[in-house]
Design an enzyme around this catalytic site. Structure first.
Site, PDB file in Angstrom:
ATOM      1  N   ASN D  51       0.811  -1.209   0.000  1.00 51.28           N
ATOM      2  CA  ASN D  51       0.000   0.000   0.000  1.00 51.28           C
ATOM      3  C   ASN D  51       0.848   1.265   0.000  1.00 51.28           C
ATOM      4  O   ASN D  51       0.345   2.348  -0.223  1.00 51.28           O
ATOM      5  CB  ASN D  51      -0.944  -0.008   1.206  1.00 51.28           C
ATOM      6  CG  ASN D  51      -2.025  -1.044   1.017  1.00 51.28           C
ATOM      7  OD1 ASN D  51      -2.897  -0.880   0.175  1.00 51.28           O
ATOM      8  ND2 ASN D  51      -1.943  -2.133   1.766  1.00 51.28           N
ATOM      9  N   LYS D 169       3.141 -12.088   7.993  1.00 50.42           N
ATOM     10  CA  LYS D 169       1.929 -11.349   7.640  1.00 50.42           C
ATOM     11  C   LYS D 169       1.321 -12.090   6.474  1.00 50.42           C
ATOM     12  O   LYS D 169       1.953 -12.215   5.417  1.00 50.42           O
ATOM     13  CB  LYS D 169       2.293  -9.924   7.225  1.00 50.42           C
ATOM     14  CG  LYS D 169       1.102  -9.149   6.690  1.00 50.42           C
ATOM     15  CD  LYS D 169       1.506  -7.914   5.909  1.00 50.42           C
ATOM     16  CE  LYS D 169       0.279  -7.335   5.213  1.00 50.42           C
ATOM     17  NZ  LYS D 169       0.600  -6.232   4.304  1.00 50.42           N
ATOM     18  N   SER D 171      -1.793 -12.316   3.853  1.00 54.58           N
ATOM     19  CA  SER D 171      -2.887 -11.499   3.309  1.00 54.58           C
ATOM     20  C   SER D 171      -3.973 -12.315   2.636  1.00 54.58           C
ATOM     21  O   SER D 171      -4.857 -11.752   2.014  1.00 54.58           O
ATOM     22  CB  SER D 171      -2.322 -10.491   2.304  1.00 54.58           C
ATOM     23  OG  SER D 171      -1.424  -9.624   2.944  1.00 54.58           O
ATOM     24  N   GLY D 194      -3.179 -10.018   7.292  1.00 59.29           N
ATOM     25  CA  GLY D 194      -2.752  -9.000   6.339  1.00 59.29           C
ATOM     26  C   GLY D 194      -3.878  -8.116   5.875  1.00 59.29           C
ATOM     27  O   GLY D 194      -3.717  -7.364   4.917  1.00 59.29           O
TER      28      GLY D 194
END
Lengths: 299, 299, 299, 299
Positions: D51, D169, D171, D194
């Protein structure tokens, strides 16, 4: 003497990038490889493609590779450089630098990290922006095995409308798509096979050339196939094509860049180590690769 | 007069199954279609393929279709029937019945529901069991767009060792795989293109024929392409191939069986309705389909 | 005594279909299994799901299975039958027959053979047609691992508007989609987990039950997890959930129906052979399966 | 005052990288955003995640971003930096620089360009090499939507054995995999969701925190959900979770980083433009995004 103009007609190896045992760029070995390739019927070289491990190179390393090739490649060979990245502005900046170093065309891979957003509109915007800003023609590089993005015929036909987009290199082996592009794209738009494994059928539907990993290793075998087709010797082209499929797979889909470099070592080029996270082939796979080349009469 | 022996050389439409407006089998319309196809240079017909909506037919309907075709197809045309299902014993049982009705070969799709378990061992066991038990030769049917399973070259080469497995119909357009199979499979094993969209490049690498949805609609265009190749008229074959790609897509990947049936209606065959859950084309798509055929000079 | 009404609240095994060593239906073994399941806290049984190898059964075999279960299942257990196929009319016909035999709900898998045509419109038309014609509630069965089709939240929410579509069984483990459906679907629409591997997190976001292959084998372990959640014993539910993940995989994604049947044999049920093209587990995999159940304390 | 030690327990936004209208890094806007996030219950920030458009940043820009955040983030917040790339040596070099700038952990995405070669062995070699060389703990970053690589439970469990690999993490929303990792990985290995879309079910199976794009926009909503779970308020956690699913999708899968930046603008942060080839949302999509946040009571 100025370099021979870009033709996109013939055989181009996407050249491997030599590293020494510390993983550092080995420009001397690169020069030696360039010298051998230059003595063949290859149309030219493509630096910084997927087989050149471009994603592991720093910008300085990329520039060093292209500068070295540009200096040592004879003027009767063409020079194409990979300049694509995940950023439009970054791609433009690198394309300009490569043009200054002497690259005659920029091979621009589809940006792909934000894959779910890479619809036709986003990709068209990317390619048109790069083509607008680039001092040299742009070649679209479609490589879904690595990018997860497969440009369709309609998108390619649309992209072909830009006068500075010279053609596409398609690595999928999808000759149906290639045929559709050839029928409906701007007539001067060139379709280039992205692998020697389907060079003959691609030429049959209208492709003009090939960027083939296998041409790093056995340039003559690939140029002979191209030549046989050009001269209408279809049976020879077919037989040679069938013979090249497994060796081609050995240096691409089956064993990847590690296989390519082993095969180069076998054939008198400098292959050398790959960069991590790629791993070297183990002995069993090296032996399989050797057998595949032997079975095809290429050792 | 006995039926002409199975050649697997030439063009075979995987024939559409006619339904009336109530969704019932319409054998009269089937007879009329068979009569038209019989007047062309098609090598034969394939009943109960994917384009025959075989997955929506009851066993009785399947037998009625093949019995009707067998009765009305002239002896100079070959007859192949789809007999595959998710069960080995079910496939064997249906294959035997179809052989009794006059089918000369059984087109056997890869079982696919339990896809994660369908490794080479399971598929080889299935095909070898069917081939052992079948009174007629077996054709492997590879159709990943519908099955999610894509038989690789090595599996196909292994399957080709069974003397009652006559060949494969591959719908992927992967001419690299086809070339590898042709080079390494049992020499008499036949490779059949599963679509007219890549017929010319497939013939170039050694395919002998094609099972093409498009041959339901414009049989002559497809047989002309096959003939041009056989006679070494490569340029004609290429031009015809490029012309057929979009009409072929219109009756396969783009508009599916609904598109195929609309196109058949346009060209004087009985297409008629599809069975739900397939939906009829809306007017806009019918118009697109018409334009595609018109652009290609096929209306 | 009439059968307890359909609740879709609790644990339902998608029961395995017993075959004898000749591959014939073994209804006696089925009765014995039903008797054991009936003595547990299971809410009911699902006949003719994917774990019931329904795709290998003839229609007569399907009817025999459901008739047998309906006769031998006590009235305090619910009965659901799989009735889906590739044809809307075929699904309706079978649903009606199953309702007559006593099935209280019809589990209807997404038709999937013509996958590229199965858009929301086609699937909605299929489910609404079946739901309109069915005398019993319809359960949507989403199983992309086998069908290649994954119904999205928006489609499911749209389908939930039909009053005779009672809920969905989703086998993906996508609890985000499940949560979105629970928030936006018709309030009485039930979300059922399609596997014990994510039962606890599914209950946390609002699912009411589970159709779990593992419940064929260790029904008590699965009903205890459901009960722990219902009584707010979150830590117990979590610990049990973590313990069940690998045994669940062993009878689903890892070893498939062959693994399920081996595990049933281990736990005192009749598992028996699978039908070809499924292959039996080899001894090494049987041993792995046994270790997985032992590690989880389930042997 | 030294920074609070890394906990991996709580909510971390993968912060957006602000650009001005010329596409240049806007460090002033970054500082302002950091100030707002610092006033919330967020555990810390993750710079240079997906992001953060890290794939479009030059190395200098990456260093500027982390230096700016490190300088302006209060000592009671943790700082994690993305350092992964396609090259092991490049990842190590950048990780060292980020550690010097004050990053407390390195988020290392799976290398993915040479996807077909990225088997468990290659990935383990990559992560172990980075973890050996890194002065700060490594977090594995699994993001198949962008990379095409999905680390399985067994690989993650193996990677967890390295003492300098602190956690992962993930996702995918695959809570089954997460549960298996939690049961079988090194006990101190942390599992981080995530995305906020499955935070509650992830916490239920044992995750400790979340790196959530949505926490850029509505940090309090996400920290409240985390807190509700910590305090055993399951019903509140569930209701909040269901409410956040669509807003979460609006800033991730549905509208991507362009949607995230629009949402940030709506909520008083600096979102600003994305870098090409990402395209800004059109007005219709902006309106949809606004409605989604409004429906969820988040405007």
């Amino acid at each position: 003497m100025p370099r021979r103009p870009l033709s996109l007609d013939g055989v181009y190896p996407p050249i491997a990038t030599p590293f020494n045992s510390d993983g550092e760029l080995d420009l001397n070995s690169l020069k030696k490889n360039v010298a051998i390739w230059s003595s063949t019927a290859l149309a030219g070289l493509v630096a910084l493609g997927s087989n050149g491990e471009y994603v592991t190179l720093t910008e300085k390393e990329k520039l060093d590779v292209v500068a070295t090739v540009a200096e040592h490649l004879p003027a009767d060979k063409e020079l194409i450089a990979g300049t694509g990245s995940e950023s439009t502005r970054g791609t433009i900046a690198l394309t300009r630098k490569m043009a200054e170093l002497g690259a005659q065309a920029a091979l621009v891979i589809t940006p792909h990290y934000y894959r779910p957003r890479m619809d036709e509109k986003a990709l068209a915007n990317h390619y048109f922006s790069v083509a607008d800003a680039s001092p040299i023609p742009v070649l679209i590089y479609n490589m879904p095995a690595f990018t997860g993005i497969d440009l369709g015929a309609e998108t390619l036909i649309k992209l072909s409308e830009h006068p500075n987009i010279a053609g596409m290199k398609d690595s999928t082996g999808n000759v149906v798509k290639m045929g559709e592009v050839i029928r409906f794209a701007r007539p001067s738009f060139k379709s280039i096979a992205g692998s020697a494994s389907f060079l003959y059928p691609a030429l049959c539907v209208g492709a003009t050339g090939v960027v083939a990993a296998l041409a790093n290793v056995v340039p003559n075998a690939v140029t002979e196939l191209h030549q046989a087709f050009r001269e209408g010797r279809h049976n020879e082209a077919k037989e040679l094509q069938l013979r090249l499929i497994r060796p081609n797979a050995a240096v691409t889909s089956k064993f990847g860049v590690p296989g390519l470099k082993v095969a180069m070592d076998l054939k008198g080029f400098y292959g050398g180590p790959v960069r991590s996270p790629l791993l070297p082939l183990d002995e069993a796979d090296r032996e399989k690769l050797r057998s595949i080349f032997a079975e095809a009469g290429l050792l």
